[in-house]
Design a protein around this motif. Structure first.
Motif, PDB file in Angstrom:
ATOM      1  N   GLY A 111       0.806  -1.220   0.000  1.00  0.00           N
ATOM      2  CA  GLY A 111       0.000   0.000   0.000  1.00  0.00           C
ATOM      3  C   GLY A 111       0.838   1.270   0.000  1.00  0.00           C
ATOM      4  O   GLY A 111       0.683   2.130  -0.887  1.00  0.00           O
ATOM      5  N   PRO A 112       1.739   1.456   0.965  1.00  0.00           N
ATOM      6  CA  PRO A 112       2.594   2.643   0.961  1.00  0.00           C
ATOM      7  C   PRO A 112       3.487   2.726  -0.275  1.00  0.00           C
ATOM      8  O   PRO A 112       3.729   3.820  -0.783  1.00  0.00           O
ATOM      9  N   THR A 161       2.783   1.640  -3.317  1.00  0.00           N
ATOM     10  CA  THR A 161       1.966   2.099  -4.446  1.00  0.00           C
ATOM     11  C   THR A 161       1.658   3.585  -4.332  1.00  0.00           C
ATOM     12  O   THR A 161       1.703   4.314  -5.334  1.00  0.00           O
ATOM     13  N   ALA A 162       1.369   4.047  -3.131  1.00  0.00           N
ATOM     14  CA  ALA A 162       1.098   5.476  -2.935  1.00  0.00           C
ATOM     15  C   ALA A 162       2.308   6.311  -3.309  1.00  0.00           C
ATOM     16  O   ALA A 162       2.191   7.370  -3.958  1.00  0.00           O
ATOM     17  N   LYS A 203       2.714   6.430  -7.151  1.00  0.00           N
ATOM     18  CA  LYS A 203       1.755   7.305  -7.827  1.00  0.00           C
ATOM     19  C   LYS A 203       2.159   8.772  -7.738  1.00  0.00           C
ATOM     20  O   LYS A 203       1.689   9.592  -8.537  1.00  0.00           O
ATOM     21  N   GLU A 204       3.020   9.103  -6.806  1.00  0.00           N
ATOM     22  CA  GLU A 204       3.523  10.468  -6.696  1.00  0.00           C
ATOM     23  C   GLU A 204       4.711  10.714  -7.621  1.00  0.00           C
ATOM     24  O   GLU A 204       5.193  11.843  -7.714  1.00  0.00           O
TER      25      GLU A 204
END
Length: 251
Positions: free
Chosen positions: A51-52, A54-55, A58-59
């Motif tokens: 999760g972290p 992927t976040a 995306k940045e």
């Protein structure tokens, strides 16, 4: 932080380090089979969860190819996963230019030595490889399917997911047939997964494939392929392993 500073391999590595939890490393290492003799032997994890990661990825869309390549050359699994997630996220976007898609496709193939576990292949092969090849010749997939390298063969199979979702099933069935004699369980799983996905688009075509190959194909691939069949039809195809001439299942 400016875009020039943020969109660098050094910045991503620094941010991954801040997200890392050493307590997660043993579990990740076991899950991705990094022990001697296992398929992920020697891979290095720092303990960043999906999760972290992927976040963060995306940045970082739009990262220069040279910086992505530095990440793909990293010994850290999560660094390579971040690069491939960036590439996949861009592959999903309609506004990504044809030139950028070509760059990402070529980078994927050029640095396939760093794409050396199933999660890395599966995160990017559909959109980076399959998406790029949608309207192009697909000879490269057949070359990869015949590769001695496990991960290149998995790329060939998993990339067809993109075509399958568009209703284009020919390559999925052809590559699945090429890989039916493969010895590795991770290829059996990928093959069965793509066959199941193709069957969701055209059940009759999957049935025809199974009628031809169920008796001899790897059991894992067969189980994955028939996962959404009725219990009676699953039993029929599993029985073909010991009774190749069993009657066709009910429609």
């Amino acid at each position: 932080m400016t875009d020039a500073e943020r969109l660098t391999a050094a910045s991503v590595l620094q941010r991954l380090s801040a997200l890392a939890n050493p307590d997660d490393v043993p579990g990740l290492s076991r899950f991705f089979k990094t022990a001697p003799g296992e398929y992920g032997e020697g891979d290095t994890f720092i303990g960043v969860r999906r999760g972290p990661l992927t976040a963060l990825a995306k940045e970082c869309l739009g990262m220069p190819v040279g910086e992505l390549e530095l990440l793909l050359r990293s010994e850290i699994h999560e660094a390579r996963a971040a690069a491939l997630t960036i590439m996949s996220e861009e592959g999903r976007k309609k506004r990504t230019s044809p030139e950028r898609r070509r760059e990402l496709f070529e980078l994927y193939l050029r640095r396939h030595d760093g794409i050396n576990n199933w999660d890395l292949v599966d995160s990017a092969a559909p959109y980076v490889v399959g998406g790029y090849l949608e309207h192009r010749r697909r000879d490269i997939l057949y070359e990869l399917a015949r590769s001695p390298v496990l991960w290149e063969r998995r790329t060939a199979m998993v990339a067809t997911w993109y075509f399958i979702r568009a209703g284009d099933l020919d390559d999925a069935f052809a590559i699945a047939e090429l890989l039916l004699d493969d010895k590795h369980d991770l290829i059996h799983k990928a093959t069965g997964w793509m066959l199941r996905s193709a069957g969701e688009m055209d059940r009759a075509r999957l049935v025809n494939f199974l009628d031809a190959h169920a008796a001899t194909m790897p059991r894992t691939a067969l189980r994955y392929a028939i996962e959404k069949f009725t219990p009676a039809d699953r039993a029929h195809y599993l029985a073909l392993k010991s009774a190749p001439h069993s009657r066709h299942p009910p429609a």
